[in-house]
Structure formats: C-alpha cells, structure tokens
Design a protein around this motif. Structure first.
Motif, short mmCIF file in Angstrom:
data_model
loop_
_atom_site.label_atom_id
_atom_site.label_comp_id
_atom_site.label_asym_id
_atom_site.label_seq_id
_atom_site.Cartn_x
_atom_site.Cartn_y
_atom_site.Cartn_z
N ARG A 160 45.16 37.99 35.25
CA ARG A 160 45.93 39.23 35.06
C ARG A 160 47.13 38.99 34.14
O ARG A 160 47.42 39.80 33.27
N LEU A 161 47.81 37.86 34.32
CA LEU A 161 48.94 37.52 33.45
C LEU A 161 48.47 37.32 32.01
O LEU A 161 49.08 37.84 31.07
N ALA A 169 51.99 32.12 36.64
CA ALA A 169 51.42 33.28 37.32
C ALA A 169 51.61 33.14 38.83
O ALA A 169 51.64 32.03 39.37
N HIS A 224 46.76 35.28 40.25
CA HIS A 224 46.97 36.31 39.23
C HIS A 224 47.01 35.77 37.80
O HIS A 224 47.51 36.43 36.90
#
Length: 171
Positions: free
Chosen positions: A35-36, A28, A32
């Motif tokens: 989110r990944l 990532a 993030h």
C-alpha cells in the motif's frame, strides 16, 4: 546502507553528477508495504507535471530499518555547499590562517563531504585569532558572508548533520 543500495544510488548519481538528491527513507506499518509503495508510485506524475525529474524509488532488501527509499533530484545544493566551503577558505586566508582541505564524495560512505583543518597542536587550534573582530568582519564580508558570526549558521543551512572530530597524523 546495503552495498546494492549504495551501488544503485551511485549509478543514479553518476548520471547527473552536479545534481543533489534528497533521500527519503520510509518504513511501512506492518502489513502495509504494498500500500505504501502504491501510494508513493501514485505521486510520481506530480513530479513530471511540475517539469521535475522523476524520482528513483527503491525497495529495501536487507539490513537497516527502512522499506523504501525515494531519491529525489533537488538541484544544486551540493554546489552551494562547495561554494560555501570555498568562501570559508577565502575568509581563513584573509585572516592569515591556512585553508581547509575539502572533499566531496562521489560514491561510498554515508557522508557526502568532509573538511580537514590543519593545526600544529591543540594549542594552535584553540588559540585566539591574531586579528581584531573588525578585521574578521571585513574578511568575512569580502569572502561573501554577512559577518564573521554568520559563517557557521550559513554552513549549517546546507547540512542535514555533521560530526566534528579531532585527530592527529599517524607517522
């Protein structure tokens, strides 16, 4: 690969030993990771809708440079590789050479299989074939290859990488 990851992969593979898996390692962007993970988890229903087994998603704990691993069942690639190695041994026997020892990994090291060819010495390894190119082509076709020149490329279609090494027996 950290030992825990190896154990988890081994446990997953043990459930379906004839299945080959594609391992997709992802990293990532800084900040993030969640989110990944959410993006990958959101794609899981796509596999199920296509009638395919659900991949295994793993979070990295320590060590190497990856954050998550997606382990995707992809079918019988390992079986195809084993079949190719059997074809190659058939070819070798047909041209009067010893077949190779072929091993397939169940668990452990980073590689999935290895092959050992046996030669008396470096000269034996480098010696030209004792049969003609035409005889080798016939032997290759009888073993299932298009020709003797297609043996290497046929094998390479099943490999993500390979390492050739020369060694000798320690007595």
């Amino acid at each position: 690969m950290p030992p825990l990851t190896s154990l988890l992969i081994a446990a997953t593979l043990a459930a379906a030993p004839k299945t080959a898996y594609q391992a997709v390692f992802m990293r990532a962007a800084p900040g993030h990771l969640l989110r990944l993970i959410d993006a990958v988890k959101a794609r899981m229903p796509v596999f199920e809708a296509a009638g395919e087994p659900r991949p295994v998603l793993m979070r990295h704990a320590q060590g190497d440079q990856w954050d998550i691993l997606l382990l995707v069942p992809i079918g019988g690639v390992a079986e195809l590789l084993g079949a190719e190695r059997a074809m190659e041994n058939d070819f070798l026997r047909r041209i009067g050479r010893a077949g190779n020892f072929v091993s397939t990994k169940i668990t452990g090291a980073a590689w999935d299989s290895f092959t050992i060819g046996f030669y008396r010495d470096p000269q034996h390894y480098a010696a030209p074939s004792k049969v003609s190119a035409e005889e080798e082509d016939r032997a290759a076709r009888a073993a299932g290859f298009d020709s003797r020149n297609h043996i290497g490329p046929y094998l390479r279609q099943f490999l993500n990488g390979h390492h050739d090494t020369v060694g000798s027996v320690v007595r």
